[in-house]
Design a protein around this motif. Structure first.
Motif, PDB file in Angstrom:
ATOM      1  N   THR A 172     120.365 -26.362  10.029  1.00  0.00           N
ATOM      2  CA  THR A 172     121.142 -27.470   9.383  1.00  0.00           C
ATOM      3  C   THR A 172     120.617 -28.791  10.170  1.00  0.00           C
ATOM      4  O   THR A 172     120.258 -29.892   9.596  1.00  0.00           O
ATOM      5  N   ALA A 173     120.725 -28.573  11.358  1.00  0.00           N
ATOM      6  CA  ALA A 173     120.651 -30.087  12.335  1.00  0.00           C
ATOM      7  C   ALA A 173     118.964 -30.381  12.088  1.00  0.00           C
ATOM      8  O   ALA A 173     118.880 -31.744  12.145  1.00  0.00           O
ATOM      9  N   PHE A 174     118.170 -29.401  11.939  1.00  0.00           N
ATOM     10  CA  PHE A 174     116.847 -30.169  11.604  1.00  0.00           C
ATOM     11  C   PHE A 174     116.423 -30.230  10.056  1.00  0.00           C
ATOM     12  O   PHE A 174     115.321 -30.568   9.919  1.00  0.00           O
ATOM     13  N   LYS A 175     117.288 -30.216   9.131  1.00  0.00           N
ATOM     14  CA  LYS A 175     116.778 -30.341   7.927  1.00  0.00           C
ATOM     15  C   LYS A 175     117.028 -31.728   7.481  1.00  0.00           C
ATOM     16  O   LYS A 175     117.892 -32.380   7.585  1.00  0.00           O
ATOM     17  N   ARG A 215     112.220 -26.528   5.533  1.00  0.00           N
ATOM     18  CA  ARG A 215     111.016 -26.678   4.858  1.00  0.00           C
ATOM     19  C   ARG A 215     110.091 -28.019   5.673  1.00  0.00           C
ATOM     20  O   ARG A 215     109.195 -27.534   5.778  1.00  0.00           O
ATOM     21  N   ASN A 216     110.842 -28.958   5.596  1.00  0.00           N
ATOM     22  CA  ASN A 216     110.276 -30.291   6.295  1.00  0.00           C
ATOM     23  C   ASN A 216     111.149 -30.419   7.850  1.00  0.00           C
ATOM     24  O   ASN A 216     112.031 -31.418   7.501  1.00  0.00           O
ATOM     25  N   PRO A 217     110.876 -29.871   8.729  1.00  0.00           N
ATOM     26  CA  PRO A 217     111.680 -30.249   9.579  1.00  0.00           C
ATOM     27  C   PRO A 217     111.839 -31.530  10.238  1.00  0.00           C
ATOM     28  O   PRO A 217     110.729 -32.100  10.157  1.00  0.00           O
ATOM     29  N   THR A 218     112.810 -32.341  10.522  1.00  0.00           N
ATOM     30  CA  THR A 218     113.154 -33.679  10.911  1.00  0.00           C
ATOM     31  C   THR A 218     114.093 -33.892  12.240  1.00  0.00           C
ATOM     32  O   THR A 218     114.846 -32.881  12.126  1.00  0.00           O
ATOM     33  N   ARG A 220     118.743 -39.195  15.109  1.00  0.00           N
ATOM     34  CA  ARG A 220     118.532 -40.451  15.247  1.00  0.00           C
ATOM     35  C   ARG A 220     120.025 -41.007  14.487  1.00  0.00           C
ATOM     36  O   ARG A 220     120.460 -41.987  15.116  1.00  0.00           O
ATOM     37  N   GLN A 221     120.180 -40.407  13.480  1.00  0.00           N
ATOM     38  CA  GLN A 221     121.541 -40.804  12.804  1.00  0.00           C
ATOM     39  C   GLN A 221     122.684 -40.697  13.440  1.00  0.00           C
ATOM     40  O   GLN A 221     123.667 -41.272  13.272  1.00  0.00           O
ATOM     41  N   GLY A 239     123.956 -33.094   8.177  1.00  0.00           N
ATOM     42  CA  GLY A 239     122.941 -33.338   9.014  1.00  0.00           C
ATOM     43  C   GLY A 239     123.121 -33.721  10.092  1.00  0.00           C
ATOM     44  O   GLY A 239     123.196 -33.172  11.402  1.00  0.00           O
ATOM     45  N   PRO A 240     123.773 -35.156  10.500  1.00  0.00           N
ATOM     46  CA  PRO A 240     124.116 -35.558  11.807  1.00  0.00           C
ATOM     47  C   PRO A 240     125.073 -34.642  12.439  1.00  0.00           C
ATOM     48  O   PRO A 240     125.255 -34.672  13.636  1.00  0.00           O
ATOM     49  N   LEU A 241     126.149 -34.293  11.818  1.00  0.00           N
ATOM     50  CA  LEU A 241     126.978 -33.616  12.097  1.00  0.00           C
ATOM     51  C   LEU A 241     126.624 -32.239  12.830  1.00  0.00           C
ATOM     52  O   LEU A 241     126.989 -31.962  14.127  1.00  0.00           O
TER      53      LEU A 241
END
Lengths: 318, 277
Positions: free
Chosen positions: B32-35, B50-53, B58-59, B242-244
């Motif tokens: 979840t952290a990289f989604k 699918r598209n790790p980020t 940052r957020q 995500g940020p959590l």
């Protein structure tokens, strides 16, 4: 296990009486000056920040202490306790706390026992299980709560997605459902406390005499018989101690449920600690909250005493 | 002992079940952290992004003062660990070597202190620290953490001291070494690994602690990581996943690394304590 070992250590006579004391005049029952010097740095903080506050806390239960009040607090006798007796919200919270404590402690023990028995065998992936078992242990409780919130998330959570994949329906909002919230947080509690219990039980298992096990196997005793007659008797003290400790810890737990549900929905997961915390630090009722703490200690002590005495006495012929 | 093949297979299936149960929430957290936000909003989440980020990380730093919080946590945990070990080691030595009433009382306190609900301790502590103007301050929190870490620190250290044979100290004394000399040159080196393990364990406990920090630290710039993490969850319990997840993952790393370092010693120490009889 701390309890068990502590007791064992207290009872155990010293292996060898020392012919000579290197530590000056300190006979048994007395502490010499050097020892006092060593003990004081820890003893003062313990007295000032642990024993003192504990007694102060118990005495607060008999006062009308409130936060932010300018008038001096007054002794009001047992008024707080009389109020508590009629506080149905508190007793509901207490009931939930007991359900939670039993609901976590029992499966935690059974699952940990299973895992400990497996880890005691010569299996190949043992190292991996040992490594993974660290994760719940080392993780901050807040993170455990956050993590399971994400697992339970109705849309982006893995639980509902798995249910959808298996064609078992759409899943649900586990943590806000009136009937699912408590079971859902109990699962998290079991997960979080498994490692300590497993390690304690594994220690107990490695204490059981291997030769006895082998002799029983020679005599044709099956796995269950061997467990009942050889393993369990050796494991019992550890098992009793760890379940008692787990029960106390679980009953007093706070952070997990605070993060998962904050006591909701509709108070269905409001453990006594959450209740007392709100009473003290949201509504500022220090005296009343302290009385709740006293009741919690008293009831838990009685339950534990009955449990331990019953098990120690009745379990011997099993 | 021989084990039948069927039994073995059953054991492996069970072990696999345990592995999945223990690992999957953590793997899901990392995933979840990289989604990216779009994937988190879609109804069919996947195990691998699918598209790790790294956007979530940052957020997370933009939304909450994570660096300050990490610094506060570090100061509180280091302070608590160092002080706890400094004052617990001499006491543990006395408890292990002298069978005095004091040692028994201390052991009793170690056991009893486990049973009391924190709420009974925190209200008086809150009042006392308030009078000392140590509310909303990291030093005040350190004081609380030291006493909170003491029972377990004493427990572990007593075990480690017992493992150092008293005969060695006696031999040194016979050779004419004074008491202090014996402690410094014989006992201390043998105890060192145990002391380090105890300090690290106290460090993790303080790094992870939530309840005292929640009550005692009021303003965001003084708060520790666990408290700041809960700010990601909104008032209605709605969270920006995500940020959590990213922040939670980062907050766990120090504990995991430190724990991996001392795991053998902690479990080994517990095993030794329980097995030796």
């Amino acid at each position: 296990m701390t309890l068990a070992t502590a007791r064992k250590r207290l009872k155990k006579p010293r292996p060898k009486p020392k012919p000579k004391r290197t530590s000056g005049a300190g006979g048994p029952g007395r502490v010499d000056h050097g020892a006092w010097f060593l003990v004081l740095p820890a003893l003062i903080p313990i007295l000032v920040l642990s024993v003192g506050p504990l007694l102060y806390g118990i005495s607060l239960a008999f006062t009308d202490s409130q936060s932010g009040r300018t008038e001096p607090t007054q002794w009001i006798g047992t008024l707080n306790f009389q109020d508590l007796l009629h506080d149905t919200l508190f007793w509901e919270s207490f009931r939930i706390g007991l359900l939670w404590a039993v609901g976590v402690t029992v499966p935690q023990f059974l699952l940990a026992l299973g895992l400990a028995l497996l880890l005691n065998e010569e299996l190949r992936l043992r190292w991996l299980a040992r490594a993974l078992a660290i994760i719940p242990w080392a993780m901050p409780e807040v993170v455990v709560g956050i993590m399971w919130r994400i697992v339970y998330n109705p849309d982006a959570g893995i639980l509902n997605e798995t249910i959808r994949d298996l064609g078992l329906g759409d899943g649900r909002d586990w943590l806000s459902g009136l009937s699912t919230a408590l079971p859902a947080v109990i699962v998290v509690g079991v997960w979080a406390g498994m490692p300590q219990t497993t390690v304690a039980l594994l220690a107990g298992l490695q204490n059981t005499p291997r030769e006895l096990h082998e002799a029983a196997a020679m005599d044709g005793a099956g796995a269950w018989r061997r467990f009942r007659t050889v393993t369990w008797p050796a494991l019992k003290p550890v098992a009793l101690a760890i379940t008692a400790l787990n029960f106390i810890w679980n009953f007093n737990s706070f952070a997990l449920v605070y993060v998962l549900t904050n006591g909701g929905p509709g108070g269905r997961t409001r453990l006594p600690m959450l209740f007392a915390y709100e009473e003290a630090f949201r509504y500022g009722q220090f005296g009343y909250a302290a009385a709740m703490g006293c009741v919690m200690v008293a009831v838990i002590s009685v339950i534990l005493a009955v449990h331990l005495v019953g098990r120690l006495r009745g379990g011997d012929d099993a | 002992m021989k084990t039948r093949k069927g039994t073995r297979a059953g054991q492996y299936v069970a072990l696999l079940g345990y592995l999945v149960f223990l690992a999957f929430p953590f793997l899901w957290l990392i995933s979840t952290a990289f989604k990216p936000a779009r994937e988190l909003g879609s109804l069919h989440p996947t195990w691998l992004p699918r598209n790790p980020t790294l956007d979530n990380f940052r957020q997370a730093f933009d939304e909450q003062p994570l660096l300050d919080a990490a610094l506060n946590s570090l100061v509180a945990a280091l302070g608590a660990a160092v002080i706890a070990v400094l004052i617990a080691t001499p006491m543990a030595y006395v408890m292990a070597r002298h069978r005095t009433r004091l040692a028994k009382a201390a052991t009793g306190w170690v056991v009893v202190s486990q049973a009391f609900p924190f709420v009974l301790v925190i209200i008086p502590l809150f009042l006392v620290l308030k009078n000392l103007r140590l509310i909303n301050s990291v030093p005040g929190l350190i004081m609380v953490y030291v006493v909170w870490a003491l029972p377990f620190a004493l427990w572990m250290l007593v075990g480690y001291v017992r493992a150092v044979p008293a005969e060695m100290e006696e031999a040194a004394a016979v050779d004419g070494a004074g008491r202090l000399r014996t402690l410094v040159s014989i006992t201390a080196p043998l105890l060192a690994p145990g002391i380090v393990a105890t300090a690290l364990f106290a460090f993790i406990s303080a790094w992870n602690e939530f309840f005292f920090a929640l009550v005692l630290l009021k303003t965001p710039e003084k708060q520790t990581l666990p408290v700041v993490l809960t700010h990601f969850i909104g008032a209605e319990g709605v969270a920006d996943l995500g940020p959590l997840a990213a922040a939670a993952f980062l907050a766990t790393l120090p504990s995991l690394v430190v724990f991996a370092l001392i795991q053998k010693r902690i479990t080994g120490g517990m095993l030794a304590g329980a097995v030796k009889s």
